[in-house]
Design a protein around this motif. Structure first.
Motif, PDB file in Angstrom:
ATOM      1  N   GLY A 108       0.833  -1.187   0.000  1.00 54.36           N
ATOM      2  CA  GLY A 108       0.000   0.000   0.000  1.00 54.36           C
ATOM      3  C   GLY A 108       0.872   1.242   0.000  1.00 54.36           C
ATOM      4  N   SER A 109       0.412   2.287   0.672  1.00 50.40           N
ATOM      5  CA  SER A 109       1.145   3.550   0.738  1.00 50.40           C
ATOM      6  C   SER A 109       0.599   4.354   1.905  1.00 50.40           C
ATOM      7  N   SER A 110       1.450   5.176   2.508  1.00 46.97           N
ATOM      8  CA  SER A 110       0.988   6.007   3.627  1.00 46.97           C
ATOM      9  C   SER A 110      -0.048   7.033   3.175  1.00 46.97           C
ATOM     10  N   SER A 111      -0.172   7.247   1.867  1.00 51.19           N
ATOM     11  CA  SER A 111      -1.174   8.191   1.349  1.00 51.19           C
ATOM     12  C   SER A 111      -2.601   7.683   1.525  1.00 51.19           C
ATOM     13  N   ILE A 112      -2.767   6.414   1.933  1.00 51.22           N
ATOM     14  CA  ILE A 112      -4.108   5.869   2.147  1.00 51.22           C
ATOM     15  C   ILE A 112      -4.781   6.452   3.385  1.00 51.22           C
ATOM     16  N   GLU A 136      -5.418  11.717  -4.143  1.00 53.64           N
ATOM     17  CA  GLU A 136      -6.629  10.955  -3.847  1.00 53.64           C
ATOM     18  C   GLU A 136      -6.857   9.766  -4.786  1.00 53.64           C
ATOM     19  N   PRO A 137      -6.709   9.911  -6.113  1.00 51.90           N
ATOM     20  CA  PRO A 137      -6.934   8.755  -6.991  1.00 51.90           C
ATOM     21  C   PRO A 137      -6.026   7.571  -6.665  1.00 51.90           C
ATOM     22  N   TYR A 138      -4.752   7.853  -6.435  1.00 50.08           N
ATOM     23  CA  TYR A 138      -3.803   6.794  -6.085  1.00 50.08           C
ATOM     24  C   TYR A 138      -4.179   6.154  -4.757  1.00 50.08           C
ATOM     25  N   ALA A 139      -4.517   6.996  -3.779  1.00 46.26           N
ATOM     26  CA  ALA A 139      -4.877   6.491  -2.448  1.00 46.26           C
ATOM     27  C   ALA A 139      -6.130   5.626  -2.504  1.00 46.26           C
ATOM     28  N   VAL A 140      -7.130   6.062  -3.269  1.00 42.67           N
ATOM     29  CA  VAL A 140      -8.374   5.290  -3.396  1.00 42.67           C
ATOM     30  C   VAL A 140      -8.082   3.916  -4.001  1.00 42.67           C
ATOM     31  N   ALA A 141      -7.215   3.879  -5.003  1.00 41.64           N
ATOM     32  CA  ALA A 141      -6.852   2.601  -5.626  1.00 41.64           C
ATOM     33  C   ALA A 141      -6.182   1.683  -4.605  1.00 41.64           C
ATOM     34  N   LYS A 142      -5.243   2.217  -3.849  1.00 44.76           N
ATOM     35  CA  LYS A 142      -4.535   1.404  -2.858  1.00 44.76           C
ATOM     36  C   LYS A 142      -5.477   0.913  -1.754  1.00 44.76           C
ATOM     37  N   ILE A 143      -6.399   1.763  -1.332  1.00 49.18           N
ATOM     38  CA  ILE A 143      -7.377   1.351  -0.323  1.00 49.18           C
ATOM     39  C   ILE A 143      -8.227   0.209  -0.858  1.00 49.18           C
ATOM     40  N   ALA A 144      -8.612   0.312  -2.129  1.00 48.83           N
ATOM     41  CA  ALA A 144      -9.409  -0.751  -2.754  1.00 48.83           C
ATOM     42  C   ALA A 144      -8.636  -2.070  -2.768  1.00 48.83           C
ATOM     43  N   GLY A 145      -7.320  -2.005  -3.027  1.00 51.89           N
ATOM     44  CA  GLY A 145      -6.492  -3.210  -3.014  1.00 51.89           C
ATOM     45  C   GLY A 145      -6.426  -3.839  -1.632  1.00 51.89           C
ATOM     46  N   ILE A 146      -6.310  -3.004  -0.615  1.00 54.40           N
ATOM     47  CA  ILE A 146      -6.288  -3.497   0.768  1.00 54.40           C
ATOM     48  C   ILE A 146      -7.604  -4.179   1.105  1.00 54.40           C
ATOM     49  N   LYS A 147      -8.702  -3.544   0.733  1.00 55.80           N
ATOM     50  CA  LYS A 147     -10.021  -4.096   1.027  1.00 55.80           C
ATOM     51  C   LYS A 147     -10.298  -5.369   0.206  1.00 55.80           C
ATOM     52  N   LEU A 148      -9.716  -5.450  -0.986  1.00 58.27           N
ATOM     53  CA  LEU A 148      -9.873  -6.672  -1.789  1.00 58.27           C
ATOM     54  C   LEU A 148      -9.146  -7.830  -1.104  1.00 58.27           C
ATOM     55  N   CYS A 149      -7.920  -7.583  -0.640  1.00 58.59           N
ATOM     56  CA  CYS A 149      -7.183  -8.616   0.098  1.00 58.59           C
ATOM     57  C   CYS A 149      -7.945  -9.024   1.349  1.00 58.59           C
ATOM     58  N   THR A 158      -7.766 -16.910   2.581  1.00 60.70           N
ATOM     59  CA  THR A 158      -6.440 -16.718   1.987  1.00 60.70           C
ATOM     60  C   THR A 158      -5.508 -16.016   2.989  1.00 60.70           C
ATOM     61  N   ASN A 159      -4.230 -15.975   2.652  1.00 66.17           N
ATOM     62  CA  ASN A 159      -3.228 -15.362   3.530  1.00 66.17           C
ATOM     63  C   ASN A 159      -2.574 -14.193   2.794  1.00 66.17           C
ATOM     64  N   TYR A 160      -3.358 -13.151   2.566  1.00 67.67           N
ATOM     65  CA  TYR A 160      -2.880 -11.992   1.827  1.00 67.67           C
ATOM     66  C   TYR A 160      -2.617 -10.855   2.810  1.00 67.67           C
ATOM     67  N   LYS A 161      -1.352 -10.400   2.875  1.00 67.98           N
ATOM     68  CA  LYS A 161      -0.961  -9.346   3.806  1.00 67.98           C
ATOM     69  C   LYS A 161      -0.724  -8.037   3.054  1.00 67.98           C
ATOM     70  N   CYS A 162      -1.048  -6.931   3.708  1.00 67.86           N
ATOM     71  CA  CYS A 162      -0.850  -5.601   3.139  1.00 67.86           C
ATOM     72  C   CYS A 162       0.170  -4.841   3.978  1.00 67.86           C
ATOM     73  N   LEU A 163       1.284  -4.492   3.388  1.00 68.32           N
ATOM     74  CA  LEU A 163       2.286  -3.685   4.066  1.00 68.32           C
ATOM     75  C   LEU A 163       2.129  -2.235   3.608  1.00 68.32           C
ATOM     76  N   ILE A 164       2.136  -1.316   4.559  1.00 68.76           N
ATOM     77  CA  ILE A 164       1.926   0.096   4.255  1.00 68.76           C
ATOM     78  C   ILE A 164       3.214   0.868   4.532  1.00 68.76           C
ATOM     79  N   PRO A 165       4.025   1.120   3.500  1.00 70.37           N
ATOM     80  CA  PRO A 165       5.289   1.821   3.721  1.00 70.37           C
ATOM     81  C   PRO A 165       5.128   3.341   3.690  1.00 70.37           C
ATOM     82  N   CYS A 166       6.063   4.020   4.328  1.00 72.49           N
ATOM     83  CA  CYS A 166       6.159   5.472   4.192  1.00 72.49           C
ATOM     84  C   CYS A 166       6.835   5.775   2.846  1.00 72.49           C
TER      85      CYS A 166
END
Length: 306
Positions: A108-112, A136-149, A158-166
């Motif tokens: 993910g990203s800290s922008s989420i 915002e567009p990038y953050a929304v996409a990343k949030i959607a990926g987290i929620k999909l996992c 499943t065993n899908y992990k989301c790492l959120i880097p700075c």
């Protein structure tokens, strides 16, 4: 959890983070690292991604693929930032499930996190407020990926992990003037100023916005560490536990390259989120901490690009 013969697919292997992940896997002795050039596989094409996964017996995936950039790129290419990232991550995550891939690391990203939130930022602050407009567009996409996992984990086990880097920097960063993140942009501006004997460099905004940065090799280390680690939490912040103002980063870089010039602040330009320091206590609880100091990381990059 994984033997050195496990087949690990690194999506986005030529990028800043992906190349560091491949380098780290090789150094650890992993023998089956799966990579493919985007000219051979467009990760935005669902059918091609599904066919690729069907042909491979993949044990794990680290998804470092996507469209990324700084404030200028996020503002100018808003459609590409949301479409490309949504499409790539949806295709990869779904292909993992369809082909029974055991483990996935999604970056993910800290922008989420909300623009105005408590500092340091905890994982549970996600979706607790409004996002910063510039990304915002990038953050929304990343949030959607987290929620999909999260949804696949909940529904299918499943065993899908989301790492959120700075903010991440490193040897293979993007130094394009229009598309780079703030730190490589500062390095490029400073080195160019010295080479051309310029009397000043210009920063966007007030210079008071604070940023936390992490070396890409540290993030690569975290990806592999948590790929193998059993965790209760599936969303984990990955930070350096330190931030400072963009103005002070610029001063630090100029000092490191031994160049004295004026720093002009263009306050007509946006600052972005004022502060995004992550609370990385969960990562520390599981035994992971960054190893590369800012001083050492900066020195290695300046040595390469000076």
């Amino acid at each position: 959890m994984f033997s050195k013969n496990a087949k690990i697919f690194v999506a986005g292997h030529k990028g800043l983070v992906g190349s560091s992940i491949v380098k780290k896997l090789i150094s650890l002795g992993y023998k089956k690292i799966l990579k493919i050039d985007k000219k051979k596989l467009d990760l935005r094409d669902q059918n091609k991604v599904l066919n690729f996964f069907k042909k491979q017996n993949i044990d794990a995936v680290i998804n470092a693929a996507g469209t990324v950039g700084g404030i200028a790129a996020n503002n100018k290419y808003r459609a590409e930032f949301i479409y490309d990232n949504l499409t790539i991550q949806n295709n990869i995550i779904n292909a993992c499930y369809k082909n029974k891939v055991k483990s996935l690391i999604f970056l993910g990203s800290s922008s989420i996190y909300p623009k105005n939130t408590k500092i340091p930022i905890k994982e549970e602050y996600l979706l607790s407020g409004y996002l910063e407009k510039t990304n915002e567009p990038y953050a929304v996409a990343k949030i959607a990926g987290i929620k999909l996992c999260e949804s696949y984990n909940y529904q299918y086990g499943t065993n899908y992990k989301c790492l959120i880097p700075c903010n991440v920097y490193g040897q293979n960063d993007n130094y394009d003037k229009q598309k780079s993140h703030f730190f490589p942009a500062l390095i490029l501006k400073s080195i160019t100023a010295k080479k051309k004997n310029k009397k000043f460099i210009t920063l966007w905004g007030s210079g008071r916005a604070r940023r936390e940065i992490l070396h890409s090799d540290d993030l690569a280390d975290a990806c592999i560490y948590f790929l193998k680690k059993r965790t209760k939490e599936k969303i984990i912040n990955i930070g350096s536990n330190f931030d400072m103002t963009i103005l002070n980063y610029a001063k630090l870089i100029l000092k490191e390259i031994d160049y004295d010039c004026e720093i002009i602040l263009d306050k007509r330009k946006p600052n972005g989120t004022f502060r995004k320091l992550l609370d990385s206590s969960k990562a520390k609880k599981y035994g992971w901490e960054p190893k590369i100091s800012l001083k050492d990381g900066l020195k290695s990059i300046i040595k390469k690009y000076s």
